[in-house]
Each structure stands twice: as structure tokens, then as C-alpha cells.
Enzyme design. Structure first.
Site, PDB file in Angstrom:
ATOM      1  N   THR B  36       0.650  -0.128   1.305  1.00 31.35           N
ATOM      2  CA  THR B  36      -0.050   1.045   1.851  1.00 31.35           C
ATOM      3  C   THR B  36       0.220   2.434   1.338  1.00 31.35           C
ATOM      4  O   THR B  36       1.342   2.806   1.002  1.00 31.35           O
ATOM      5  CB  THR B  36       0.161   1.101   3.387  1.00 31.35           C
ATOM      6  OG1 THR B  36      -0.313  -0.105   3.950  1.00 31.35           O
ATOM      7  CG2 THR B  36      -0.610   2.221   4.034  1.00 31.35           C
ATOM      8  N   ASP B  52      -5.661   3.625   2.153  1.00 31.12           N
ATOM      9  CA  ASP B  52      -6.177   2.628   1.200  1.00 31.12           C
ATOM     10  C   ASP B  52      -6.576   1.403   2.016  1.00 31.12           C
ATOM     11  O   ASP B  52      -6.542   1.443   3.253  1.00 31.12           O
ATOM     12  CB  ASP B  52      -5.109   2.284   0.144  1.00 31.12           C
ATOM     13  CG  ASP B  52      -4.017   1.384   0.692  1.00 31.12           C
ATOM     14  OD1 ASP B  52      -3.792   0.288   0.124  1.00 31.12           O
ATOM     15  OD2 ASP B  52      -3.417   1.761   1.717  1.00 31.12           O
ATOM     16  N   ARG B  54      -5.630  -2.139   1.142  1.00 29.67           N
ATOM     17  CA  ARG B  54      -5.001  -3.396   0.715  1.00 29.67           C
ATOM     18  C   ARG B  54      -3.931  -3.839   1.702  1.00 29.67           C
ATOM     19  O   ARG B  54      -3.078  -3.038   2.090  1.00 29.67           O
ATOM     20  CB  ARG B  54      -4.380  -3.218  -0.670  1.00 29.67           C
ATOM     21  CG  ARG B  54      -3.564  -4.412  -1.142  1.00 29.67           C
ATOM     22  CD  ARG B  54      -2.924  -4.163  -2.484  1.00 29.67           C
ATOM     23  NE  ARG B  54      -3.878  -4.300  -3.576  1.00 29.67           N
ATOM     24  CZ  ARG B  54      -3.552  -4.150  -4.866  1.00 29.67           C
ATOM     25  NH1 ARG B  54      -2.335  -3.846  -5.210  1.00 29.67           N
ATOM     26  NH2 ARG B  54      -4.468  -4.289  -5.796  1.00 29.67           N
ATOM     27  N   LYS B  68      -7.258   0.529   8.049  1.00 27.46           N
ATOM     28  CA  LYS B  68      -5.955   1.036   8.485  1.00 27.46           C
ATOM     29  C   LYS B  68      -6.060   2.280   9.344  1.00 27.46           C
ATOM     30  O   LYS B  68      -5.041   2.791   9.799  1.00 27.46           O
ATOM     31  CB  LYS B  68      -5.100   1.343   7.244  1.00 27.46           C
ATOM     32  CG  LYS B  68      -4.878   0.101   6.391  1.00 27.46           C
ATOM     33  CD  LYS B  68      -3.936   0.343   5.251  1.00 27.46           C
ATOM     34  CE  LYS B  68      -3.951  -0.847   4.327  1.00 27.46           C
ATOM     35  NZ  LYS B  68      -3.048  -0.709   3.196  1.00 27.46           N
ATOM     36  N   GLY B  82       3.125  -0.372   7.342  1.00 25.03           N
ATOM     37  CA  GLY B  82       4.221  -1.238   7.771  1.00 25.03           C
ATOM     38  C   GLY B  82       3.705  -2.620   8.105  1.00 25.03           C
ATOM     39  O   GLY B  82       2.810  -3.127   7.458  1.00 25.03           O
ATOM     40  N   SER B 164       4.276   2.717   1.206  1.00 25.54           N
ATOM     41  CA  SER B 164       4.938   2.565  -0.094  1.00 25.54           C
ATOM     42  C   SER B 164       4.354   3.508  -1.140  1.00 25.54           C
ATOM     43  O   SER B 164       5.008   3.861  -2.114  1.00 25.54           O
ATOM     44  CB  SER B 164       4.830   1.118  -0.577  1.00 25.54           C
ATOM     45  OG  SER B 164       3.478   0.730  -0.644  1.00 25.54           O
ATOM     46  N   ASP B 201       0.852   2.734  -7.088  1.00 28.64           N
ATOM     47  CA  ASP B 201       1.701   1.906  -6.237  1.00 28.64           C
ATOM     48  C   ASP B 201       1.095   0.513  -6.169  1.00 28.64           C
ATOM     49  O   ASP B 201      -0.092   0.358  -5.890  1.00 28.64           O
ATOM     50  CB  ASP B 201       1.780   2.527  -4.831  1.00 28.64           C
ATOM     51  CG  ASP B 201       2.497   1.609  -3.855  1.00 28.64           C
ATOM     52  OD1 ASP B 201       2.040   1.484  -2.706  1.00 28.64           O
ATOM     53  OD2 ASP B 201       3.513   1.007  -4.266  1.00 28.64           O
ATOM     54  N   SER B 204      -0.454  -0.691  -2.750  1.00 27.50           N
ATOM     55  CA  SER B 204      -1.719  -0.125  -2.281  1.00 27.50           C
ATOM     56  C   SER B 204      -2.803  -0.445  -3.292  1.00 27.50           C
ATOM     57  O   SER B 204      -2.519  -0.598  -4.480  1.00 27.50           O
ATOM     58  CB  SER B 204      -1.612   1.391  -2.153  1.00 27.50           C
ATOM     59  OG  SER B 204      -0.425   1.750  -1.496  1.00 27.50           O
TER      60      SER B 204
END
Lengths: 252, 272
Positions: B36, B52, B54, B68, B82, B164, B201, B204
């Protein structure tokens, strides 16, 4: 501990290995061999680089793909190339593919107690003109196969290859004849689709795709010439030929 | 003798067994985590939230297009990073409690109320509920933006990132945020921040979701940007009939007899 709990005894140690992600695959045809790898190099959740080649041309008939710990992979390829040059000077010819495979085994096992953390796949053309794929484990166990996938998305790609190359779990209808080896355009489609699919579902796969095609001597390059972005890497004029095709993969 | 009734809180009766198994080498099963990148940004007229899409299970993408940005109330939304189950249930619980609270007080819910409910619940669970949240909304006191960590600490800020990909997103925010941005500027900044997370990242990816909250209107922009569409596959892998072998075939008709009677001026069946 200050809060009254007890920590287990710890000993910090330098870890010499790390995993750099990525995936490689190789498929052998009747008179050609295809070896491919994505170009992403990662560590944890970070991308180290979007273009780090994992597939290398050794000779006009041998291509080596390395995957696992990139530092070991790159060094191993360098050492194999050095050994092939020694052989070329000593014997005035290129090393045959089955001999390169055996050489890789001895080089890997020599480091049995501090291994090269790499999964190798060697692809190319044998002395008899047939396409060959040899796959290795980090300490040198090897086997010749028709197809093999290795790396992060191995568990996603190998079953797909088993189904499409070996026709596993597919009932053969009585009238239908199954070819022992698939034609080159079909193999290239399967390779590209394997990587786009692996990119969708595995975070360590993506960025770019490099496909090496090795054609046996005498096999014309028809059908390949029209392939978008193809480039020839062969050095000699009348032997086996090596081509490379580059494609973009998703960068997220 | 263990009581069958467990009361509130988590049941830790498996923890001794689990640590024993882990010491013996059995790895803990991976929870679905959202990896995320989530962000929140204050602008002239309110708040813009971004995320995002994913969801990951270790290195595998579990959901390529999950949502999300969760609903808390009409003018309050919450992004969650998380453990996916934790963010889902935590935000749903607080949304429900906020609605009851609003009916009880007769007032529109405030962002600080949701924030306080969330932080008190997360602190009670001592970080075991792995929910890292970006809470934003507009209420009677104006636009508010908070960040809530799994252990229950909160920050009130004009721009926040979590997950992340938070470092990649925050780099964009620190370069580009300024007070009093217009809606377009804020959306562009949020898109750039989420895109930084998506492309830099590995946790994500996929699309950018956004949500613009102002005093009189909340606009949910699902899949606001889609920079990662799948290319068409090279081949079709459709299987011919008979590829899966069958040993026995048994076709039953479930209709024993059928009489069709047409009625005069018949009304259509209500299929709503």
C-alpha cells in the site's frame, strides 16, 4: 528488558546472501532454443534497477540465464565466460553445449560449502542440431529438459508451461496429433504471455523482458525477421545464430 | 478448566502452541496485507484522499483492484493500510458507531470523534490490530486530516502518507505541497504521490483511487487514473471441448411436465 520481559539471547551475523527477485525461463524446440528473463532487480519492497540483464550469450550456440542472488549470478557468468575462453584457446573451437553444462556443474559443486546462490538455466543448440535446455540447482545438480522456469514466479509459470508444452492435464482427443516440439511463433507467444501473467500476480516481476532465440545452423530465420524489435547477436557468418527480442513489462 | 465464554478481546490460547511451532521452523501463515500507498492532503476547500489498489499476500498480488478508501460517514472517509481484514472491520465498526452517535447527538459527525473512537480501539488491542489509517473529512469545525498508527498514536497534519509506499509518496508531497491549493492542484499532487508509490514500491500497484471531500459534497473517484492496464495476450488459451476427460455423463431434465397458460392483460413479474 526494561518492561520486565526476557529477550532470547541474540547473536548478530553478517548475512552474505540476499534475494534479488526476477524470473527466468527456457524452452527447447526441435532446432531452436528460447531463453528469456525479466529485467527487474529488486530487494525487499524496493526496486534496485529496472534494467539488469539476467540472460547472457556465452557462444553462438549457448545462452545462460542466472537468477537468485544477482551478485553471485553476475560473477558466475563472468567465470563461465572465462573458462569458455580458455577452452577456445586450448582447443581451437567453441565448447559443445553438453560440455558447457557439465562444466557448470563442476564449477557450482566446487563451491559446495559456500554456494553460488543462483539457479542457472542453460539453453542452446547441441552438437546434433537439436534444441536443448539444461537446468541447475545452486550446487550443480542438472538435467536436460524441454522447458524450465526458475526464480520468483517459478510456481506460477512452470505449471503453465507443463500444460502448454508437455500438454499435461489435457486429454488427447483420438483424432488430434500432438507435436513433439512446438513451432517457434507459438513458443514466443507462450513466453511473452508467461511473463505478462507473472508480472500481474508477482510483485518482483516486471519492468522489461529480454528473450534470446538460438537457431540451429541451417534453420532459416523466416518468421523471426518480422518480429517487432528483433536484433541479431551472432558473430560468425555460417553457424548457429543468436537473436534477442526486448519487450516492455508493467512497471508497478 | 477453561470457560467456554471468552469475553472481550483476543483469544490467546493458541499463542503458546504457535511460538512452539515457529521455533521448530513452521512459518506463520501470511495475512493478506495491503502493502500500500495511502495519502491525505488538505487544500483550500477541504480534503483529498488517495490510495493505490493492490492487495498482497507476501510477494503475490491477491487483489489487483481493491478499495482502500473506506466510508465512515457522508463527509468522512478513511484510507487503510496494513492487514486488510483489520482495516476493513475497524473502519466498518467505527462507521456504524459514528452513525449511531450522530443519531444520538442529532449532529453531523466530526472527524475527531471518529479519530478518538479509532485510536481508543487500536490502543486497547496493543497493536495486534494491524491497521494504519489516514482519516480525513469535513465537519462543522472545518476540514480535518489525521493519521492513526496500529498502536493508537495519532497525528493531525496538513498532508500525510502511510503504508509501504509512504516514503515515495511523502517525497512527492514534500516537494509539491503548498497551503491553499485548488482542487485541481490537490488532485494532481495526490495522483503524483500515489503514482510514486505505485511505480517505486513493490507493495503498491495498479490504479489510483481518489476522494475529494468538501463542506457540501463528497466525490469518490474510483480508479481515477489507470496507468497499468493489462496488454492483450499474444494467444487465446481456450480449451477444446473434451480436454477435461469425463468418465460418465448423466443429463437429467428437471421439468417433468410443462403447461404454458397465457393470461389476458397479465402484469409483469416484479423483478426489482
Amino acid at each position: 528488558m526494561p518492561d520486565g520481559s526476557f529477550a532470547h539471547p541474540q547473536q548478530r551475523q553478517f548475512n552474505p546472501y540476499t534475494e534479488n527477485g526476477g524470473t527466468i525461463l527456457a524452452i527447447a524446440g526441435a532446432d531452436f532454443s528460447v531463453i528469456a528473463g525479466d529485467t527487474r532487480q529488486s530487494e525487499g519492497y524496493s526496486i534496485q534497477t529496472r534494467y539488469a540483464p539476467k540472460v547472457f550469450k556465452l557462444t553462438d550456440r549457448a545462452v545462460l540465464a542466472v537468477n537468485g542472488f544477482a551478485a553471485d549470478g553476475n560473477m558466475f557468468v563472468k567465470k563461465v565466460k572465462q573458462r569458455l575462453e580458455w577452452y577456445r584457446h586450448a582447443h581451437a573451437k567453441d565448447m559443445p553445449l553438453c560440455a558447457i553444462a557439465r562444466l557448470i556443474q563442476t564449477m557450482l559443486y566446487a563451491q559446495r560449502f559456500f554456494p553460488y546462490y543462483v539457479y542457472n538455466i542453460l539453453g542452446g543448440i547441441e552438437e546434433d542440431g537439436s534444441g536443448a535446455v539444461y537446468s541447475f540447482d545452486p550446487v550443480g545438480s542438472y538435467e536436460r529438459e524441454a522447458c524450465r522456469a526458475a526464480g520468483a514466479a517459478q510456481s506460477l509459470v512452470q505449471p503453465f508451461l507443463d500444460n502448454q508444452i508437455y500438454f499435461k492435464n489435457q486429454q488427447q482427443t483420438p483424432g488430434q496429433s500432438r507435436p513433439l516440439h512446438l513451432p517457434l511463433p507459438d513458443v514466443l507467444s507462450i513466453v511473452i504471455d508467461s511473463f505478462t501473467s507473472a508480472t500481474e500476480r508477482h510483485i518482483e516481476v516486471g519492468d522489461g523482458l529480454e528473450i534470446y532465440v538460438v537457431l540451429a545452423k541451417g534453420r532459416g530465420a523466416h518468421g523471426l525477421e518480422s518480429f517487432r524489435g528483433i536484433q541479431e547477436l551472432t558473430t560468425t557468418s555460417d553457424g548457429d545464430r543468436v537473436f534477442v527480442i526486448r519487450r516492455e513489462l508493467k512497471k508497478d | 478448566m477453561n470457560s467456554v465464554y471468552n469475553g472481550t478481546g483476543f483469544d490467546f490460547t493458541n499463542s503458546i502452541r504457535n511460538t512452539f511451532l515457529q521455533d521448530r521452523g513452521l512459518p506463520l501463515p501470511k495475512a493478506t496485507s495491503t502493502g500500500t500507498t495511502i495519502v491525505g492532503c488538505l487544500f483550500k476547500d477541504g480534503i483529498v484522499l488517495g490510495a493505490d489498489t493492490r492487495a498482497t499476500e507476501g510477494p503475490i498480488v491477491a487483489d489487483k483492484n481493491c478499495e482502500k478508501i473506506h466510508y465512515i460517514s457522508e463527509s468522512i472517509r478513511c484510507c487503510g493500510a496494513g492487514t486488510a481484514a483489520d482495516t476493513e472491520f475497524t473502519t466498518a465498526l467505527i462507521a456504524s458507531n459514528i452513525e449511531m452517535h450522530a443519531l444520538s447527538t442529532g449532529r453531523k459527525p466530526r472527524v475527531v470523534t471518529a479519530m478518538t473512537m479509532l485510536k481508543q480501539m487500536l490502543f486497547r488491542y496493543q497493536g495486534q490490530v494491524g491497521a494504519a489509517l489516514v482519516l480525513g473529512g469535513v465537519d462543522a469545525t472545518g476540514p480535518q486530516l489525521f493519521t492513526i498508527h496500529p498502536h493508537g498514536s495519532t497525528d493531525k497534519l496538513p498532508y500525510v502518507t502511510m503504508g509501504s509506499g509512504s516514503l515515495a509518496a511523502m517525497a512527492v508531497f514534500e516537494s509539491g505541497w503548498k497551503p491553499g491549493m485548488t482542487r485541481e492542484e490537490a488532485l494532481q499532487l495526490v495522483t503524483a504521490a500515489i503514482s510514486a508509490g505505485i511505480f517505486n514500491d513493490l507493495g503498491s500497484g495498479s490504479n489510483v483511487d481518489a476522494c475529494v471531500i468538501t463542506a457540501d459534497h463528497t466525490e469518490m473517484l474510483r480508479n481515477f487514473v489507470r496507468p497499468n492496464e493489462r496488454v492483450q495476450k499474444e494467444r487465446s488459451y481456450k480449451f477444446a471441448r473434451g480436454t477435461t476427460a469425463w468418465k460418465k455423463e448423466d443429463i437429467r431434465s428437471l421439468i417433468v411436465s410443462e403447461d404454458v397458460v397465457t393470461r389476458e392483460g397479465g402484469e409483469e413479474m416484479d423483478t426489482s
